[in-house]
Each structure stands twice: as C-alpha cells, then as structure tokens.
Design a protein around this motif. Structure first.
Motif, short mmCIF file in Angstrom:
data_model
loop_
_atom_site.label_atom_id
_atom_site.label_comp_id
_atom_site.label_asym_id
_atom_site.label_seq_id
_atom_site.Cartn_x
_atom_site.Cartn_y
_atom_site.Cartn_z
N VAL A 157 0.86 -1.19 0.00
CA VAL A 157 0.00 0.00 0.00
C VAL A 157 0.89 1.23 0.00
O VAL A 157 1.83 1.34 0.79
N ARG A 158 0.59 2.14 -0.90
CA ARG A 158 1.30 3.42 -0.96
C ARG A 158 0.29 4.53 -0.67
O ARG A 158 -0.79 4.58 -1.27
N LEU A 159 0.63 5.43 0.23
CA LEU A 159 -0.22 6.58 0.56
C LEU A 159 0.51 7.85 0.17
O LEU A 159 1.61 8.13 0.67
N THR A 160 -0.08 8.62 -0.74
CA THR A 160 0.49 9.90 -1.15
C THR A 160 -0.42 11.02 -0.68
O THR A 160 -1.59 11.11 -1.09
N VAL A 161 0.08 11.86 0.20
CA VAL A 161 -0.68 13.00 0.72
C VAL A 161 -0.34 14.21 -0.12
O VAL A 161 0.82 14.64 -0.20
N LEU A 186 3.00 16.63 -9.23
CA LEU A 186 4.07 15.84 -8.63
C LEU A 186 3.58 14.46 -8.23
O LEU A 186 4.32 13.47 -8.31
N ALA A 187 2.31 14.37 -7.81
CA ALA A 187 1.75 13.06 -7.48
C ALA A 187 1.67 12.17 -8.71
O ALA A 187 1.78 10.94 -8.62
N HIS A 188 1.48 12.78 -9.87
CA HIS A 188 1.39 12.02 -11.11
C HIS A 188 2.67 11.21 -11.33
O HIS A 188 2.63 10.07 -11.80
N ALA A 190 -3.57 -0.24 -8.36
CA ALA A 190 -4.98 0.13 -8.22
C ALA A 190 -4.99 1.51 -7.56
O ALA A 190 -4.67 1.65 -6.39
N LEU A 191 -5.32 2.52 -8.35
CA LEU A 191 -5.19 3.91 -7.89
C LEU A 191 -6.53 4.46 -7.43
O LEU A 191 -7.52 4.42 -8.17
N VAL A 192 -6.57 5.00 -6.21
CA VAL A 192 -7.76 5.61 -5.64
C VAL A 192 -7.42 7.04 -5.23
O VAL A 192 -6.43 7.26 -4.53
N VAL A 193 -8.24 7.99 -5.65
CA VAL A 193 -8.06 9.39 -5.26
C VAL A 193 -9.20 9.75 -4.30
O VAL A 193 -10.37 9.59 -4.64
N ASP A 197 -6.61 13.15 -15.16
CA ASP A 197 -5.37 12.82 -15.87
C ASP A 197 -4.59 11.70 -15.17
O ASP A 197 -3.76 11.04 -15.81
N LEU A 198 -4.83 11.49 -13.87
CA LEU A 198 -4.14 10.41 -13.16
C LEU A 198 -4.66 9.04 -13.56
O LEU A 198 -4.05 8.03 -13.23
N LYS A 199 -5.82 9.00 -14.25
CA LYS A 199 -6.46 7.75 -14.66
C LYS A 199 -6.74 6.84 -13.46
O LYS A 199 -6.32 5.66 -13.44
#
Length: 522
Positions: free
Chosen positions: A298-302, A345-347, A355-358, A381-383
């Motif tokens: 799991v990766r968490l990007t704030v 930058l998150a991109h 599996a990307l969740v925003v 754009d992050l798809k």
C-alpha cells in the motif's frame, strides 16, 4: 463583551483499539479527566430564555423613520433600540456579562450555569423534526442573517446596531446559539472592509470577538491529534464518510481482473482532511482480505493541493507518518507514505500496475470554481480506478449573493455546533473548542457555490466522471456505525445513474450535512 473568554480545562479522551486507532494511544496520556457535573443541574431558567427572545424580537422590529443624514448617526450603543440599551431585565444583563460566558473557574455556581446552557435537551435528539421545528429558538441566525444583508447593502447604521446586540449576546462558550453568534459576528466583521470599504469599516465600532481558541494551524500538535481522534469517536461528521470510503477502497483492493490475475498494489492519493486518522481502519481491514486477493503493498500519497481550506490545515510539527508506519508494521502490512506538493508531482509517483484511488474529501467545496475545475481535470489525468468525493451538502445552488452564501454557511455551522454539543454531552473541553474554532472559519471563506448533491453530480459529470454505486455491505456497515452516535443522526442513499446505491447522505435532525459518493473516469 461576551465574545472574549479563555478557559484552561483539561481534555477527556476515551480511545479504543478495536476501531483501528490504537496506533495513536500515546496521545491518551496527554489527556486528563475533565469532570464537570454541572450539566446534571436544572435547565436554563425560562425567564432568561424569554429575555433573549424579547431582545431579538425588539431588535428585528421595523426601525422608526430616521431624519438624520449621517449613516452612522444611530451607530452608538447609547442610542440603540430600547431592547438593547435599556434593561431587557436586570437578570438578562447580568447573564450576558456573567463570567459564565467568560473565564471559568470563578465559582462553582457560574460553572453550573454555563453547563446548564450546554445541557442537551431530552438526553438525545429526536430524529427528523427539520430546521423549522426549532427555528424560533435559533435566535443567533435571526440576528446574523439580517446583519449579513445589512453588510452587503452598506446599511451602516443597521450593521452597527446589530453588531452591538450580537456583541452583547455572543460567546464562544454557552449553548449553540451563543457560539454561532460569536463565530458569525467574527465572520461578518472580517467581511466588512470588502463589503463597505475600508474607511466605512474603520468608522464602525466592532465588538471584540476574537476566538480565544486557535484553529488547526495554531494548535499544539498533541492536542490536535487527540482532538481529531475524540471527535471521530463521538461524532459521525467525518467518521461516516471515512468509513464509507474505506469500505469502497477495500472492495476495490480485493477485486482482481480474473481468477489467474495477481492482486495489484494499492495506491491512495489523499486530498482530504483526515490527517491520517482515516487510514488505520482501512489498513486493518486489508489484513482480513482473503489470501491471494490482498494487495501486496500500500502506498499513501498525501497531496498538498488545493489551497488550505477549513479542516485541512495542521499545526507545525504534526506528522502522522511515523505512527501510521509503526501501526502498519505491527499488522505485517507493507506501507509506504510520501507527500506531494501538487497533483502534478503526485502524477510522477503513480505506476501503471497499481490500483489507484483518489480521495477528494471536504476540500473542493471551499475553493473557487476555476480551481475546482482545474483540480478535477488533473485528477482525471491520473487515470484513477476510483475517486471518492465527500462534501458538505449545503442544499443546492440557490446562493445568489454573498448574504445568501453566508446564511447557508451559518445554517450548516448551526448543525455542526448543535450536533457537537450533543456529541460531547454538553462538556466543554479543549478538544471540542478546537474543532468548533476550525469549523467557524468556514463562514468567512470564499466558496464556489453549487454545493448540493445534484450540483456536485452535474459538475463531476461535466468533468468526465461517471457515478459508481456503493456495495450493499458498505452501506449496511455504515448504518451499523451510525447507531453508536447520537440518535439525531441519520443517513440515506440516492440511486446512482449506473444503477444500485449512489451517494450516501448524512443528516442531522432531518437536515442535510454531507454526502459521500464514488466516481470513475467515463
């Protein structure tokens, strides 16, 4: 004035580990018991309630024709209406200026009287009832709404008169009415220069209504963290949308494209206001996903965008990452946390096999329309595989001017203050005051309008997203969670355009508060 008080009480915090928040248990030792049994006393005397009602009624009565040409000729409190300057009975005058609304600790009787005003009626709110059922008792809005109209109309004598009355009644302690009057008065005073001009604003006598409790950005980090935990524990304001989001994310994480397909790493892009409190429950639930379907990591990007909005700021020195990483290690879950100053930058941190969740939670409703459109474009754009949108439900786009916008925010702030009073059982501590101080900042911000659920649905559709349904298990789990809170709370679901259950709405006493919805790129 009653708008200026400072109280140095200790917090009381009861944290449990079965909700996945034991990763913050070190904050519990920071809190000491705050035992104030005054709210068991008799309720506020009817005479004092009648006194306030009399002041409000006389204040809002049609003014006598004015013969002077000076806009500030009637601005002095000494020539305000008799309801204000004359004794609207001596007990009322004493009550307004009593230490009950200022610094606690003078006497036990004053503490009891303050608590009497805070005592929730009937040991819990009844469901339904609507806004109109207690409208007559909500005197703060009856004064603040015409004051907002007067500010926008540049009616300086009316503004000065209402400021004086509000300054006498407003307090950051006491019941929800006194607190709403204080936060509303502060917001209107900040609005003055832009509405009437700096010179006219400087000519008005503005009551001292600076909130004695700092908002999130100025809080002590340990108090900030403890307050977030406590608030989620006693109120579903943020806890229910977070629980719905977590249930949807866990369902996505457990889904595979085929029987032979390997589970994908899970990447969460957090543009929200949880400050890390949301995620322990999700991480724990991922450990219960059947073997072979759980995400390997799991990766968490704030993300630090959009601009700072109510509930999004955090005090200097606050960092939830070490606590969350320790918790993930204790449950044998591979977690990585990173921060990005912008969505661009998150991109660069996203990988094609994830599996990307925003998570867009309670942020977009406080930015301009242009900023919101740009953020949604960048999110698309992050798809992402899934977008979680949680927002306040102000009730639609019928906000034609600044006065109407402020009235809508005051209505929502009332629901926050009243429900928070019920959630804390009338107890007035540092945790509650911090949350209310941050909520009060929302009255003064510039929002973009189109706040209702339908307005958000139209905007998301226009941005290229389609609504997705919540699973039945997620909705039932949320209903079960809601039962632990005050019975004034309720939730409802709306049909999604694609079928199944759409947005889930949270209500307080039958009135809308917020909603949580799921979206995918069309």
């Amino acid at each position: 004035m009653g708008c200026h008080e400072q109280e140095d009480q200790k917090l009381a915090l009861v944290a449990t580990s079965d909700d996945g928040l034991d990763w913050l248990e070190d904050s519990i030792s920071f809190l000491a018991a705050d035992i104030d049994l005054g709210w068991w006393c008799d309720p506020l005397p009817v005479q004092q309630q009648d006194d306030i009602g009399s002041v409000v009624a006389q204040t809002l009565s049609p003014p006598a024709p004015q013969t002077t040409s000076s806009p500030l000729a009637h601005a002095s409190p000494s020539i305000a209406s008799p309801a204000v300057s004359s004794p609207s009975t001596e007990p009322m005058s004493k009550k307004r200026k009593s230490p009950t609304h200022r610094v606690s600790g003078h006497s036990s009787s004053n503490q009891r009287r303050r608590a009497e005003q805070e005592r929730p009626s009937g040991g819990g709110s009844k469901k339904g009832g609507g806004a109109g059922s207690d409208r007559d008792a909500r005197w703060a809005e009856q004064l603040l709404s015409p004051c907002a109209v007067a500010v926008e109309a540049r009616n300086l004598s009316r503004v000065q008169h209402l400021f004086y009355v509000l300054g006498e009644l407003a307090s950051f302690s006491g019941d929800a009415n006194h607190r709403l009057a204080a936060f509303g008065l502060r917001a209107l005073s900040l609005r003055l220069p832009a509405a009437v001009g700096p010179a006219a604003a400087a000519a008005l006598k503005v009551p001292d209504c600076e909130c004695p409790t700092p908002s999130f950005a100025g809080a002590e980090p340990r108090l900030f963290r403890a307050s977030l935990i406590k608030f989620n524990e006693v109120s579903p304001w943020f806890a229910l949308p977070n629980a719905l989001a977590n249930a949807a994310i866990a369902q996505l994480a457990a889904w595979t494209r085929g029987a032979a397909a390997a589970p994908r790493p899970l990447h969460l892009v957090d543009i929200g206001v949880s400050h890390g409190v949301q995620w322990p429950t999700l991480l724990e639930s991922l450990t219960r996903v059947p073997a072979g379907r759980a995400p390997p990591s799991v990766r968490l990007t704030v993300v630090g965008t959009p601009p700072v909005t109510p509930f999004s700021a955090s005090p200097p020195g606050y960092d939830f990452s070490p606590h969350l990483l320790r918790y993930a290690k204790s449950i044998n879950l591979d977690l990585e946390i990173s921060r990005a100053a912008s969505l661009d930058l998150a991109h660069g941190l996203c990988a094609p096999d994830e599996a990307l969740v925003v998570c867009l939670q309670f942020r977009l409703g406080h930015v301009t329309a242009e900023e919101r459109t740009d953020i949604l474009r960048r999110v698309k754009d992050l798809k992402p595989d899934l977008v979680v949108l949680s927002e306040l439900d102000v009730g639609g786009g019928n906000v034609s001017n600044a006065a109407c916008e402020i009235a809508a925010r005051l209505e929502l702030l009332w629901r926050f203050l009243e429900s928070t009073s019920a959630s804390f059982k009338g107890r007035d501590g540092e945790d509650r005051r911090l949350m209310e101080a941050e909520a009060g900042t929302a009255v003064a911000v510039t929002a973009a309008g189109d706040h209702g659920r339908e307005g958000w649905r139209e905007r998301m559709t226009a941005a290229g997203f389609e609504e997705a349904p919540f699973g039945g298990e997620a909705v039932e789990s949320a209903r079960s969670l809601l039962r632990k809170y005050d019975n004034g709370w309720e939730m409802s679901t709306a049909p999604a355009a694609t079928g199944g259950g759409g947005a889930v709405a949270l209500r307080w006493k039958g009135q809308p508060v917020s909603f949580c919805s799921l979206w995918r790129p069309a």
